[in-house]
Design an enzyme around this catalytic site. Structure first.
Site, short mmCIF file in Angstrom:
data_model
loop_
_atom_site.label_atom_id
_atom_site.label_comp_id
_atom_site.label_asym_id
_atom_site.label_seq_id
_atom_site.Cartn_x
_atom_site.Cartn_y
_atom_site.Cartn_z
N GLU A 42 0.83 -1.21 0.00
CA GLU A 42 0.00 0.00 0.00
C GLU A 42 0.86 1.26 0.00
O GLU A 42 0.63 2.18 -0.78
CB GLU A 42 -0.94 0.01 1.21
CG GLU A 42 -2.04 -1.03 1.16
CD GLU A 42 -3.08 -0.76 0.10
OE1 GLU A 42 -3.24 0.39 -0.34
OE2 GLU A 42 -3.74 -1.73 -0.32
N ASN A 62 1.28 3.88 -3.09
CA ASN A 62 0.92 5.29 -2.91
C ASN A 62 2.06 6.21 -3.33
O ASN A 62 1.84 7.23 -3.98
CB ASN A 62 0.55 5.58 -1.45
CG ASN A 62 -0.87 5.20 -1.11
OD1 ASN A 62 -1.66 4.82 -1.97
ND2 ASN A 62 -1.20 5.29 0.16
N ARG A 85 -8.94 3.79 -7.88
CA ARG A 85 -8.31 3.55 -6.59
C ARG A 85 -9.39 3.47 -5.53
O ARG A 85 -10.37 4.20 -5.58
CB ARG A 85 -7.32 4.67 -6.24
CG ARG A 85 -6.28 4.97 -7.31
CD ARG A 85 -5.30 3.86 -7.58
NE ARG A 85 -4.58 3.54 -6.36
CZ ARG A 85 -3.96 2.39 -6.15
NH1 ARG A 85 -3.98 1.47 -7.05
NH2 ARG A 85 -3.32 2.17 -5.03
#
Length: 148
Positions: free
Chosen positions: A48, A52, A107
């Site tokens: 994650e 990002n 997303r």
């Protein structure tokens, strides 16, 4: 394990490096003999945070660099994932579940929520135009301790 053990890894902000980062951190953490659930949680939060950095921090510009630092102290691991990219304008808004600044990429907007829920400690700092740093900690319940 006594003392502290540290690692630092820097790599290009390319989406294909996300799995490399996940595996590298998992290999480093394996010395604590984590459960499968703990290992899965750690791999998920690394995925994650790195994703990002690549998508939001650098707008998928592979010339940027992502850095991961991991420190094991006793039974606790601290992972810091940093980029020098765009930074986050409104951190409070970005931390809201389901918020995404890239809806066109489909997303989910759950990255920070997942990281926060899977770890014992979670902190994000960011400055627009200067990048983002995510620091996470987790105490590992070694499988060895479960069988003693």
């Amino acid at each position: 394990m006594n003392g502290t053990n540290e690692m630092k890894l820097t790599f290009s902000a390319r989406s294909e490096n996300e799995s490399f980062a996940r595996v590298a951190v998992a290999a480093f953490i394996s010395q604590l003999d984590p459960t499968m659930e703990e290992l899965s949680d750690l791999k998920t939060v690394v995925s994650e945070a790195v994703t990002n950095a690549i998508i939001h921090g650098y707008d998928s510009d592979a010339s940027g660099m992502v850095t991961i630092e991991a420190v094991i102290t006793g039974d606790t691991v601290k992972i810091v994932i940093k980029d020098d990219g765009n930074g986050i304008e409104d951190l409070d808004l970005a931390r809201q579940p389901l918020y995404t600044s890239k809806p066109e990429l489909e997303r989910s907007g759950m990255g920070f929520t997942i990281m926060e829920n899977f770890m014992d400690g979670f902190d994000v700092s960011s400055e627009p135009g200067k990048g983002t740093s995510i620091a996470m900690t987790k105490r590992i319940e070694s499988k060895k301790a479960l069988f003693n």
